[in-house]
Structures are given as C-alpha cells and as structure tokens.
Design a protein around this motif. Structure first.
Motif, PDB file in Angstrom:
ATOM      1  N   SER A  23       0.867  -1.406  -0.092  1.00 19.65           N
ATOM      2  CA  SER A  23      -0.103  -0.098   0.321  1.00 19.65           C
ATOM      3  C   SER A  23       1.070   0.803   0.066  1.00 19.65           C
ATOM      4  O   SER A  23       1.023   2.247  -1.172  1.00 19.65           O
ATOM      5  N   ALA A  24       1.893   0.781   0.616  1.00 21.71           N
ATOM      6  CA  ALA A  24       3.340   2.113   0.623  1.00 21.71           C
ATOM      7  C   ALA A  24       3.419   2.514  -0.670  1.00 21.71           C
ATOM      8  O   ALA A  24       3.662   3.505  -1.322  1.00 21.71           O
ATOM      9  N   LEU A  25       3.699   0.975  -0.868  1.00 21.63           N
ATOM     10  CA  LEU A  25       5.013   1.096  -2.056  1.00 21.63           C
ATOM     11  C   LEU A  25       3.416   2.243  -3.204  1.00 21.63           C
ATOM     12  O   LEU A  25       4.325   2.879  -3.648  1.00 21.63           O
ATOM     13  N   LEU A  26       2.466   2.199  -3.417  1.00 22.49           N
ATOM     14  CA  LEU A  26       1.208   2.589  -3.961  1.00 22.49           C
ATOM     15  C   LEU A  26       1.290   4.071  -3.622  1.00 22.49           C
ATOM     16  O   LEU A  26       0.775   4.741  -4.225  1.00 22.49           O
ATOM     17  N   ASP A  27       0.893   4.486  -2.464  1.00 20.41           N
ATOM     18  CA  ASP A  27       1.128   5.492  -1.978  1.00 20.41           C
ATOM     19  C   ASP A  27       2.571   5.839  -2.694  1.00 20.41           C
ATOM     20  O   ASP A  27       2.490   6.923  -2.514  1.00 20.41           O
ATOM     21  N   GLY A  28       3.449   5.566  -3.283  1.00 21.45           N
ATOM     22  CA  GLY A  28       4.715   6.624  -3.882  1.00 21.45           C
ATOM     23  C   GLY A  28       6.022   6.928  -2.839  1.00 21.45           C
ATOM     24  O   GLY A  28       6.754   7.673  -3.051  1.00 21.45           O
ATOM     25  N   CYS A  29       6.169   5.681  -1.972  1.00 23.71           N
ATOM     26  CA  CYS A  29       6.979   5.472  -1.424  1.00 23.71           C
ATOM     27  C   CYS A  29       8.027   5.067  -1.839  1.00 23.71           C
ATOM     28  O   CYS A  29       8.046   4.034  -2.512  1.00 23.71           O
ATOM     29  N   SER A  30       9.408   5.410  -1.535  1.00 24.44           N
ATOM     30  CA  SER A  30      10.480   3.880  -2.401  1.00 24.44           C
ATOM     31  C   SER A  30      10.725   3.266  -0.881  1.00 24.44           C
ATOM     32  O   SER A  30      10.163   3.232  -0.024  1.00 24.44           O
ATOM     33  N   TRP A  31      11.244   2.380  -1.165  1.00 24.65           N
ATOM     34  CA  TRP A  31      11.897   1.081   0.010  1.00 24.65           C
ATOM     35  C   TRP A  31      12.287   1.962   1.695  1.00 24.65           C
ATOM     36  O   TRP A  31      11.746   1.482   2.210  1.00 24.65           O
ATOM     37  N   PHE A  32      13.340   2.296   1.189  1.00 25.56           N
ATOM     38  CA  PHE A  32      13.796   3.093   2.638  1.00 25.56           C
ATOM     39  C   PHE A  32      12.950   3.802   3.064  1.00 25.56           C
ATOM     40  O   PHE A  32      12.517   4.428   4.400  1.00 25.56           O
ATOM     41  N   GLN A  33      11.309   5.065   2.628  1.00 30.90           N
ATOM     42  CA  GLN A  33      11.026   4.939   3.542  1.00 30.90           C
ATOM     43  C   GLN A  33       9.549   4.889   3.311  1.00 30.90           C
ATOM     44  O   GLN A  33       8.732   4.974   4.688  1.00 30.90           O
ATOM     45  N   ILE A  34       9.486   3.408   2.836  1.00 33.37           N
ATOM     46  CA  ILE A  34       8.091   2.513   3.395  1.00 33.37           C
ATOM     47  C   ILE A  34       8.797   1.815   5.119  1.00 33.37           C
ATOM     48  O   ILE A  34       8.158   2.282   6.627  1.00 33.37           O
ATOM     49  N   PHE A  35      10.004   1.500   5.456  1.00 28.92           N
ATOM     50  CA  PHE A  35      11.116   1.592   6.154  1.00 28.92           C
ATOM     51  C   PHE A  35      10.760   2.602   6.976  1.00 28.92           C
ATOM     52  O   PHE A  35       9.770   2.288   8.249  1.00 28.92           O
ATOM     53  N   ILE A  36      10.637   3.509   7.271  1.00 30.22           N
ATOM     54  CA  ILE A  36      11.034   4.698   8.273  1.00 30.22           C
ATOM     55  C   ILE A  36       9.771   4.773   8.706  1.00 30.22           C
ATOM     56  O   ILE A  36       9.321   5.112   9.762  1.00 30.22           O
TER      57      ILE A  36
END
Lengths: 360, 275
Positions: free
Chosen positions: B169-182
C-alpha cells in the motif's frame, strides 16, 4: 484510461522449483470500465493485479496504460508503481495503524509533498464523499470493518488515480454490510468514472458488479464476457461450474450414431448432439450440463422428461434444492414446489438449456 | 458463589506468594541498605539510617556515580546500535527474497551460542592491540555483537507479523523502500523495537565478564564490576554500602523499564485488534 496486457506470464522460483502463476495472459480493459477478475483461490488473480500495479514484475510480456508502455521485458521497460498513478484497496484494508484516519488518507498526498492546505481540503472532500467525516480523528483500531473499508477507499481515491484496483475488498465484511457496500461501490465507480479492476472469488459479487467478467483458473483466462455471456454461454465446463449459485449438473454420457445423427444417452433419454458440438465427442463420450434452475418439476412443455427419486431437500427460503438420483446419476433441481423425501417425481428440461462439453 | 469466592481468595494468595518470592531479594536489599547492621535475621538489631548512602556518595573514592554513568552510556549506546542494525537486517529478511535467508538467521543465532569465556582472552588481545582497554568502545563493541542475534530474532518475528499489504500500500502511495522502512515499518514495529532494546540494554547493564577484563578503573568500569570492587576495600564485606550502591544503580533501570513498559503493553493491545 485503457489498459492492455499482452502475453503476460509470471513464473516464481521457490523451494519447490518453478511455479507458473500466470501464462500468456492477453487482456484489454476499456476506458472507464468496471472489470471483474473472478476465480478460485490460487488461480493467479491477485498476482495479475500486482503485476498491473507494478508491485511485481512479470516474467515476460508487455503492459500498456493508454498508449504508454509501462512494462516490457524485451524493451526493458519498467515504470515504478509510484509513477503509474494507480490506487489499490486490499482485502485487509492495510490501513497504517500508527496514523489517524486523517493521516491515513493524507499519506499519499504527503509523500508527494503537496501543500498542507490543499491536503486538508482534498482529504475533507473525499471524506465527505464516503461519509466518514466524523471519523477523521479516530485511529484504525477504533473502526469497524465497514468503516475501515471506507477509509481504505478514501485513501485510494484521494490521489485521483487513473486506475482503481480492488483486491477482494468486501470479503472481510459480514453478509448484510457486503450487500450495501457492493451497491455503494458500484455507484461510486459510476459517478467517478474511473477504470476499475476488481478481484474476487465470489461469483455473485462478480455478476452484480462487473460490466465484464474475466474468469480465471490455474493462471489462465477461461473466458471473458459480460455477466450474461458467462452465465448463458459458458465456453467450457470450468466456467459453467464456477458461475451460478448452485453448481451445474454435469454428466458424462455415451454417444451413438443413428442414421445421420449423433445421440448422447442419459439413461433412457436420447439427446441429440448438435452438429456444431460434435468436435467435443471424445472416445465415444460427451459431457452434458444442465443448470439446477433449468430443470422443471412441471413437465408439460419440456423436451425431455424423466422420473427421479428425491433424496434430500434443502430449503433456501423462497425455493427448495432437491438432491435427486436418476439411474446412477446425481441430479440437483431448484424448484418452488416442495416434495416429500424418498418420493418419486417427474422432472423435465428442454433442449435449449443444455450445455455440451468435452467429457473430462 | 462460595466456591467462586474461595477460588478468588486462593488465587490472590498464590499471586502474592509468587510476587513475594520474586521480590524478596529486592526487599532484602532495600532493608539492608537502610540499616546499620546487615543481619536481617536478627531483626532486633535493625536500625534505620541513611548512613550507607551518604557514605558512598560523599567519598569520591567509591566512584559510585561514575560507575552508574558508565553503565548507562555503554548499555544505552550498545542497545541502540544493535537494535538499529538488527531492525534493518530483520526488514531485509522478512521482506526481500534472497537465497539462504533462514540459514543466515540460524547462523547468526549459532554464533551467539559461544560461551563468552571462550573468546574473552582473544578479545582482550584485540583490545590491547587497538589500544581500547579501559575505554567505552572496549565494551560497546562486544556488547553490540552479543546483542544483535537476539534482537535480530525478536525483530524478524515481529516484522514478519506486520502484514505485507502495508508495504504494498505504501509502495503504491508513492514511497521508496527506504521511506516505507522509516515511515511505516519503524513506527508500526515500535513495541518490538522497544522490547528488543530493553533486553539488549539489560544484558549490557548486567554483563560482568567482559567488563571485568576489559576495564581497569572508574573511567570505563561498569556497575556490576564496581559492586564487586567494594568487597575487600576495607578488608571486610561492607554489605550496607554494597546494598546501598545496588539500590542506587537500579533506580535508572527501574525508571527506564517503567517508562517504556506502556509502549510494550500498547503494542500488545494494538496487534490484538488488528484485522
């Protein structure tokens, strides 16, 4: 936005070796269409959705969004999910548990670094539309299933996506709520005019929501058509069995030729196999299907009449489902009349309601 | 009704007994630290006093506050780094497909099964060569490596329990892998991170062997070693001072556990309502 899939395949490598999840999928989703992908669990429908979303990469094939190529293995093109501008609603809603409802809906806009005031306005607008304005300060764990689902949809829609993907969004709701949510979803899609792909294993949901239905099984498309087409003209036995509240009656019968015609023998009944179906005959056998609702207990006008023994009666409220036997065939009949168990009754069906399939 | 009442009473008695059993050493410690004599079994002689505390706090030769400070800094830094590294490792193991994931996990756990004593001699040599004896890094570095396996296991199981759909969901919302982590994984995993951090902290705080061999004086010595050094300082066992010092050194740990406890409980409640 139009979406086109060309020869999409997906193979996983796991400890068990190669697993082919999807093979040679060709599919075109029309602009503003509500398309439903229907199939049993494990048929690859969620994988297909993930490939369209860009969460996973296909092993081969090409995907077009409108005229734009977003994936191709040969030309080495892969557009990231971020740039595809799609939104997805998951089965378990996937709300971020540490954020309030407002933060959840605002999250996609925050990531785009939009202006705070605009974010506030957009979130309130979409919350208004979905009737969750009063919940904006709540946390996800305080919400009921139906509310969570609305929040998930709100979060998906707030970005104004080109493509709206739904992965079994209603399956965690109770039956009553599912019915209302279904209607609301359809109205919402009609009003917003977003191209929508909806994945489900529930054929009733598929029939009631979809403008077209894609029936999938074991990583392959079995049939694409309107709800009426897949119901009345199933292309194969799988589709015939999968669509319909009570599964279709299916018999494998011997065929014999007599004069210039070919007949299938269902007990004492002699059923003529139409010429265009003759290619289905294999080893002197053919499969014949008839839906339980097409077998009548008032037999005057029917082409074929037989005497069956009633074994069990299930009451479905307005109708009864009779489990009957004829010779050594099990036949299910859907009827409004009630019969005592163990009685012998007359049942009949007409030629036009018969389906012919290859025998296995 | 009567039976129910009886069960309730029995249950309370059993609980009190269990609590008493667990807390008795602490009670003993408290009583001794506040009394002139250290013989708890001859209650007649017990007399209330602050002498033990004033004594050890007034005399700079005891270095009480130094030891506590050293312990807190060393345990804090090693817990923070080991949990940070372990969380990133756990994220990779729980989210990305790569060969031998599980073997790596087992291998790391196996490496933590060496008895400390088997490597301490070698560790001493290394620290001498690196000129680190009697400094903070001399203890922080081995504590980090000793804490990572258990933290990694805790974090891997915690992160595996977070639904992957959140990432998608976060990936589709436009996050990068690092943003998903943080932005997603770290805040959601807070209870797990805090439990792993507390465990690491407590291990480092209580560790004795490395601390004994790799430190020389108050500049890096930690509480457990400091307590032991009390013995024989005056040719006898000054139980009153020892208990007073132990009580003092427990206060910060106690406060830390109390403070973070609510996050752990909060986490349990939250994950219970998921779905």
């Amino acid at each position: 936005m139009k979406v086109k899939l060309e020869n999409i395949s997906k193979t996983y490598f796991s400890l068990r070796g190669k697993v082919k999840a999807l093979s040679e999928i060709n599919l075109e989703i029309r602009d503003r269409e509500f398309l439903v992908i229907l199939g049993p669990s494990g048929c690859g429908k969620t994988t297909l959705l993930n490939l369209i979303a860009g969460i996973e990469k296909p092993s081969s094939g090409e995907i077009y969004f409108g005229e734009k190529l977003v994936f191709s293995d040969k030309k080495n093109v892969f557009v990231s999910p971020k740039e595809r501008n799609i939104a997805m609603v998951f089965q378990n809603y996937a709300l971020y548990p540490h954020m309030s409802v407002f933060e959840n809906i605002a999250f996609p806009l925050r990531i785009q670094k939009m202006d705070k005031n605009i974010i506030k306005k957009e979130v309130e607008k979409v919350a208004e539309m979905l009737n969750i304005k009063g919940l904006l300060q709540a946390r996800p764990y305080e919400l009921s299933g139906g509310e969570k689902q609305r929040v998930a949809i709100a979060r998906a829609l707030v970005r104004k996506p080109n493509l709206f993907l739904l992965d079994e969004p209603l399956s965690n709701l109770d039956a009553q709520l599912r019915l209302t949510a279904r209607t609301e979803l359809k109205t919402l899609q009609k009003n917003l005019k977003i191209t929508t792909i909806y994945v489900t294993h529930d054929q009733i949901e598929a029939m009631s929501l979809g403008e077209r239905i894609v029936v999938m099984n074991k990583g392959k498309i079995e049939q694409i058509g309107t709800p009426e087409e897949v119901y009345h003209k199933p292309e194969n036995l799988f589709v015939a069995k999968f669509i319909g509240t009570t599964p279709i009656n299916f018999f494998v019968v011997e065929v014999k030729s007599e004069q210039s015609n070919i007949y299938g023998y269902l007990g004492e009944l002699k059923i003529e196999v139409p010429e265009e179906k003759l290619h289905l005959v294999k080893d002197q056998k053919i499969g014949i299907g008839i839906r339980p609702e097409d077998i009548k207990t008032e037999v005057e006008k029917e082409d074929f009449i037989l005497t069956v023994k009633v074994n069990i009666i299930e009451s479905l409220g307005k109708e009864y489902l009779l489990h009957t036997t004829y010779k050594n065939y099990d036949i299910k009949i859907l009827t409004k009349n009630k019969f005592p168990e163990k009685s012998l009754i007359k049942a009949g069906f007409s030629k036009k309601n018969l389906y012919f399939f290859s025998p296995e | 009704m009567r039976e129910e009442k009886l069960t309730k009473v029995l249950l309370i008695i059993a609980t009190l007994l269990a609590i008493f059993f667990c807390l008795f050493p602490f009670l003993y410690m408290l009583v001794i630290s506040f009394s002139k004599s250290w013989d708890i079994f001859s209650l007649v002689k017990l007399e209330f006093t602050f002498k033990n505390y004033t004594e050890i706090l007034k005399d700079p030769g005891f270095h009480c506050m130094d030891y506590i400070k050293n312990s807190l800094i060393i345990s804090g830094i090693s817990a923070f780094i080991s949990v940070f590294v372990a969380t990133m490792g756990a994220y990779a193991i729980s989210r990305f497909q790569f060969p031998f994931r599980f073997s790596i996990l087992l291998f790391i756990l196996a490496s933590s099964m060496f008895p400390q004593i088997s490597i301490v001699g070698f560790l001493f040599k290394v620290m001498v060569k690196l000129n680190l004896i009697n400094t903070y890094p001399a203890l922080i570095l081995p504590y980090i490596s000793w804490n990572i396996p258990i933290s990694l296991w805790i974090m891997t199981s915690y992160l595996s329990s977070i639904p992957k759909d959140l990432d998608k969901s976060a990936l589709l919302d436009g996050c990068s892998w690092f943003q998903i982590f943080i932005k997603i994984i770290l805040p959601v995993a807070k209870p797990g991170i805090i439990s792993a951090g507390l465990l690491s902290f407590l291990f480092s705080f209580n560790e004795f062997l490395f601390a004994l061999l790799l430190t020389v004086d108050y500049r890096a010595r930690t509480v457990p070693v400091g307590i032991v050094m009390f013995q024989g300082l005056h040719g006898e066992l000054p139980w009153g001072s020892i208990m007073a010092f132990t009580t003092l050194s427990l206060i910060p740990v106690f406060l830390i556990v109390i403070f973070f406890q609510k996050y752990i409980i909060h986490g349990v409640i939250r994950s219970g309502l998921k779905g």
